[in-house]
Design an enzyme around this catalytic site. Structure first.
Site, PDB file in Angstrom:
ATOM      1  N   ASP A  95      -3.411   6.408  -2.868  1.00  0.00           N
ATOM      2  CA  ASP A  95      -2.204   5.705  -2.307  1.00  0.00           C
ATOM      3  C   ASP A  95      -1.644   4.746  -3.180  1.00  0.00           C
ATOM      4  O   ASP A  95      -2.136   4.375  -4.415  1.00  0.00           O
ATOM      5  CB  ASP A  95      -2.694   5.214  -0.957  1.00  0.00           C
ATOM      6  CG  ASP A  95      -3.205   3.719  -0.991  1.00  0.00           C
ATOM      7  OD1 ASP A  95      -3.748   3.675  -1.921  1.00  0.00           O
ATOM      8  OD2 ASP A  95      -3.153   3.117   0.082  1.00  0.00           O
ATOM      9  N   ASP A 144      -1.537   1.600  -3.548  1.00  0.00           N
ATOM     10  CA  ASP A 144      -2.319   0.330  -4.179  1.00  0.00           C
ATOM     11  C   ASP A 144      -3.963   0.803  -4.796  1.00  0.00           C
ATOM     12  O   ASP A 144      -4.593  -0.121  -4.892  1.00  0.00           O
ATOM     13  CB  ASP A 144      -2.249  -0.845  -3.149  1.00  0.00           C
ATOM     14  CG  ASP A 144      -3.033  -0.494  -2.018  1.00  0.00           C
ATOM     15  OD1 ASP A 144      -3.276   0.567  -1.557  1.00  0.00           O
ATOM     16  OD2 ASP A 144      -3.472  -1.541  -1.264  1.00  0.00           O
ATOM     17  N   GLU A 179     -12.210   5.586   6.947  1.00  0.00           N
ATOM     18  CA  GLU A 179     -11.245   6.022   7.648  1.00  0.00           C
ATOM     19  C   GLU A 179     -10.705   7.432   7.435  1.00  0.00           C
ATOM     20  O   GLU A 179     -10.811   7.843   6.100  1.00  0.00           O
ATOM     21  CB  GLU A 179      -9.921   5.045   7.659  1.00  0.00           C
ATOM     22  CG  GLU A 179     -10.446   3.736   7.990  1.00  0.00           C
ATOM     23  CD  GLU A 179      -8.872   2.840   8.299  1.00  0.00           C
ATOM     24  OE1 GLU A 179      -8.639   2.341   9.411  1.00  0.00           O
ATOM     25  OE2 GLU A 179      -8.277   2.639   7.348  1.00  0.00           O
ATOM     26  N   ALA A 180     -10.138   8.136   8.251  1.00  0.00           N
ATOM     27  CA  ALA A 180      -9.849   9.581   8.060  1.00  0.00           C
ATOM     28  C   ALA A 180      -8.818   9.688   6.822  1.00  0.00           C
ATOM     29  O   ALA A 180      -8.918  10.610   6.283  1.00  0.00           O
ATOM     30  CB  ALA A 180      -9.099  10.270   9.288  1.00  0.00           C
ATOM     31  N   ARG A 228       1.558   5.340  17.493  1.00  0.00           N
ATOM     32  CA  ARG A 228       0.980   6.548  16.751  1.00  0.00           C
ATOM     33  C   ARG A 228       0.140   7.459  18.038  1.00  0.00           C
ATOM     34  O   ARG A 228      -0.490   6.986  18.816  1.00  0.00           O
ATOM     35  CB  ARG A 228      -0.313   6.345  15.547  1.00  0.00           C
ATOM     36  CG  ARG A 228       0.469   5.596  14.557  1.00  0.00           C
ATOM     37  CD  ARG A 228      -0.584   5.544  13.501  1.00  0.00           C
ATOM     38  NE  ARG A 228      -0.231   4.547  12.626  1.00  0.00           N
ATOM     39  CZ  ARG A 228       0.736   4.650  11.648  1.00  0.00           C
ATOM     40  NH1 ARG A 228       1.601   5.406  11.566  1.00  0.00           N
ATOM     41  NH2 ARG A 228       0.914   3.605  10.855  1.00  0.00           N
ATOM     42  N   ASP A 267      -6.324   2.114  -2.980  1.00  0.00           N
ATOM     43  CA  ASP A 267      -7.370   1.901  -2.109  1.00  0.00           C
ATOM     44  C   ASP A 267      -7.957   3.074  -1.266  1.00  0.00           C
ATOM     45  O   ASP A 267      -8.806   3.104  -0.709  1.00  0.00           O
ATOM     46  CB  ASP A 267      -7.615   0.507  -1.520  1.00  0.00           C
ATOM     47  CG  ASP A 267      -6.144   0.463  -0.454  1.00  0.00           C
ATOM     48  OD1 ASP A 267      -5.770   1.531  -0.162  1.00  0.00           O
ATOM     49  OD2 ASP A 267      -6.177  -0.660   0.128  1.00  0.00           O
ATOM     50  N   SER A 294       0.858  -1.098  -0.130  1.00  0.00           N
ATOM     51  CA  SER A 294      -0.102   0.105  -0.183  1.00  0.00           C
ATOM     52  C   SER A 294       0.873   1.275  -0.034  1.00  0.00           C
ATOM     53  O   SER A 294       1.562   1.374  -0.843  1.00  0.00           O
ATOM     54  CB  SER A 294      -0.868  -0.143   1.188  1.00  0.00           C
ATOM     55  OG  SER A 294      -1.712   0.944   1.233  1.00  0.00           O
ATOM     56  N   GLY A 329      -0.589  -1.102  13.845  1.00  0.00           N
ATOM     57  CA  GLY A 329      -0.731  -2.378  13.353  1.00  0.00           C
ATOM     58  C   GLY A 329       0.283  -2.812  12.160  1.00  0.00           C
ATOM     59  O   GLY A 329       0.305  -3.988  11.621  1.00  0.00           O
ATOM     60  N   THR A 330       0.770  -1.696  11.479  1.00  0.00           N
ATOM     61  CA  THR A 330       1.545  -1.932  10.510  1.00  0.00           C
ATOM     62  C   THR A 330       2.931  -1.270  10.358  1.00  0.00           C
ATOM     63  O   THR A 330       3.487  -1.513   9.224  1.00  0.00           O
ATOM     64  CB  THR A 330       0.753  -1.151   8.929  1.00  0.00           C
ATOM     65  OG1 THR A 330       0.813   0.258   9.231  1.00  0.00           O
ATOM     66  CG2 THR A 330      -0.614  -1.529   8.609  1.00  0.00           C
TER      67      THR A 330
END
Ligand code: NG1
Ligand code: ZN
Length: 529
Positions: free
Chosen positions: A276, A278, A370-371, A506, A280, A64, A500-501
């Site tokens: 972005d 990929d 998502e924001a 954060r 999405d 991504s 999570g990535t």
């Protein structure tokens, strides 16, 4: 079943010693050089999942918005949704197993899930434009073949295109034709139908600049361009021919840094958007005549789309229940506007689209974003049928026209997952139909100034959260400190959560001024150490 081939192929995809990875918010993601064995093993797992569900399963090779040197992989479940969570655990277990354990883990999964290894298995594979993606997708294919599965390699596709293919295939093409052409035809037809009504109300050509993050979005928009009706003119920037993927551009860069991407020249009041890596996610933006940058993120998109749908629902006079689903990152102003002005119920879930997606499925119509610009709209089958029936049979002209608009909106939306191309077309259609400029859309409500920061810590997992990640339960004392800091600012809110990535914590803060949001975020980040 005899796992001889599995062992033979495994030897070609050895796991680096000491490497442990987890199937996180968006599958596995790390440096591309560490992923060969993961790809192979996800090929194996996709075959078992296909046998279990008696459906085609998708495997997408992408990281991504992450840097070009990274890569990743995620599995796509039968209706185009993210892999179910029990299987995420199998994925993690298989990924971290030693070579000689692979066969016993496969056997264990088959026993637990009652997988019949004699069934036919089918896997769809797609990849993004990273230099490492082609070889990694070959490793997925090795995994599929090792267990005797069949595969279709779609090659270079956007993540949402692969989700769409999987859904089409498993609905006997009820959702659409499982080819990229089928995707282009479905979307462009719906867009043409929707905007035809806008043209008759006197709107002219639309012009849009798109930053493609030097990724797959550029290739796919170029392929799709000649399907578009003449009333939409798109200009592509950062098309991957010169610069690196996601480098100082793309939706994530624009959202996090709150500034325009490199490589796109922003003229005053011009409507622009960024995909972005990929394709999405999407965010919109413009510079005003004073040179100020205005970002229209996932929250503004959710507001625009849900307002449009709500107005049509009122017109058709059906009591279909619509809700918006957000995460803790949603700007406080958007939540307030939706709840108080639009009277639309809003729900908050944990970060990660699968959480939003599941929540959105609870309503006749669930709008989730998502924001950061990842989102879509879900319609239940019953809601869809009602709308399609009215679009055909309704005697009242006004009601029928409103139902037709809703029907075309349904066909334009990729309900499987957030999709930058589809979302862009939905937004462009709504702006055209409502005769709104990007400035007018932006003015619907004013965002609270906000700041996102990343903090590197020894072990991010010491932070555990509750209340849809809005409060930290551990380490002890952290939440109390955040509460104290928040109290010292106006209109303020802040929270921390482990990513999570990425291997970071954060921090998010909002407050009455940018300066205050920045300093609150900074103070909270100090509390995290
Ligand atoms: P993490 O790294 O867990 O914050 C990020 C995004 C998510 C989601 C995933 C998957 C933010 C704050 N977080 O997750 O929303 O999109 O990546 O791509 O934007
Ligand atoms: Zn993405």
């Amino acid at each position: 079943m005899d796992f001889e081939a599995v062992a033979k192929y495994s030897a070609l995809h050895l796991k680096p010693a000491g490497l442990t990875l987890q199937y996180g918010t968006a599958g596995f993601r790390t440096k591309a050089g560490h992923l060969d064995h993961i790809m192979y093993r996800m090929g194996l797992l996709a075959v078992l999942r296909s046998m279990k569900t008696k459906s085609t399963i998708g495997v997408m090779v992408t990281a991504s918005h992450n840097p070009e040197e990274d890569n990743g992989v995620k599995l796509v479940d039968p209706l185009g949704e993210m892999l179910t969570s029990a299987w995420e655990e199998y994925a993690t277990c298989l990924a971290n197993a030693d070579e000689q354990e692979i066969q016993s883990i496969l056997t264990e999964i088959c026993q637990k899930e009652v997988v019949n290894l004699h069934l036919h298995a089918s896997v769809f594979i797609g990849r993004d434009t990273r230099p490492s993606s082609e070889k990694l997708s070959q490793s997925v294919i090795d995994g599929v073949c090792a267990l005797g599965g069949q595969y279709h390699d779609y090659g270079l596709v956007t993540t949402p295109q692969l989700h769409y293919m999987v859904c089409c295939q498993n609905t006997q093409e009820h959702y659409g034709k499982a080819t990229v052409e089928g995707y282009y035809q479905k979307l462009s037809k719906a867009f043409g139908e929707l905007t035809k009504q806008a043209c008759s109300s006197g709107d002219g050509q639309r012009y849009l600049k798109i930053d493609c993050a030097n990724g797959i979005g550029a290739l796919k928009l170029k392929e799709m361009e000649h399907y578009f009706p003449k009333n939409l003119l798109i200009h592509l920037y950062n098309d991957g021919t010169k610069e690196k993927l996601n480098h100082l551009c793309g939706a994530d860069f624009v959202k996090v840094h709150q500034k325009p991407p490199l490589g796109l020249d922003l003229k005053p009041n011009e409507r622009c958007c960024s995909f972005d890596g990929d394709a999405d996610r999407i965010v919109y933006y413009y510079n005003d005549t004073a040179g100020h940058f205005h970002l229209l993120d996932g929250d503004k998109i959710a507001t625009l789309i849900s307002t449009f749908i709500k107005e049509l629902l009122i017109k058709i006079g059906q009591s279909l229940k619509m809700a918006v689903v957000q995460t803790a990152y949603a700007n406080g102003s958007s939540t307030r506007y939706l709840e108080e002005t639009m009277k639309v119920p809003v729900h908050c879930t944990k970060t990660g689209v699968k959480h939003l997606h599941h929540k959105a499925q609870e309503f006749d119509i669930g709008v989730y974003f998502e924001a950061n610009g990842h989102g879509t709209v879900l319609f239940t089958n019953a809601a869809e049928e009602k709308i399609r029936h009215m679009a055909k049979e309704e005697k009242d002209n006004q009601k029928r026209e409103a139902a037709k608009r809703l029907e075309n909106t349904i066909d334009l939306i990729n309900q499987t997952v957030g999709d930058a191309i589809s979302d862009m077309l939905v937004i462009e259609a709504i702006l055209a139909l409502k005769g709104l400029t990007v400035q007018q859309w932006d003015a619907i409500y004013a965002d609270l100034p906000n700041r996102q920061l990343k903090v590197k810590v020894a072990d991010r997992r010491v932070i555990d959260t509750t209340d849809a990640e809005r409060r930290a339960v551990t380490p002890s004392g952290l939440q109390e400190k955040i509460d104290e800091l928040v109290k010292t600012y106006r209109l303020s809110r802040a929270f921390v959560r482990p990513s999570g990535t990425e291997d970071v914590v954060r921090v998010y803060a909002e407050a009455d001024t940018q300066e205050n949001a920045d300093s609150l975020a900074y103070e909270v980040s100090l509390a995290v150490y």
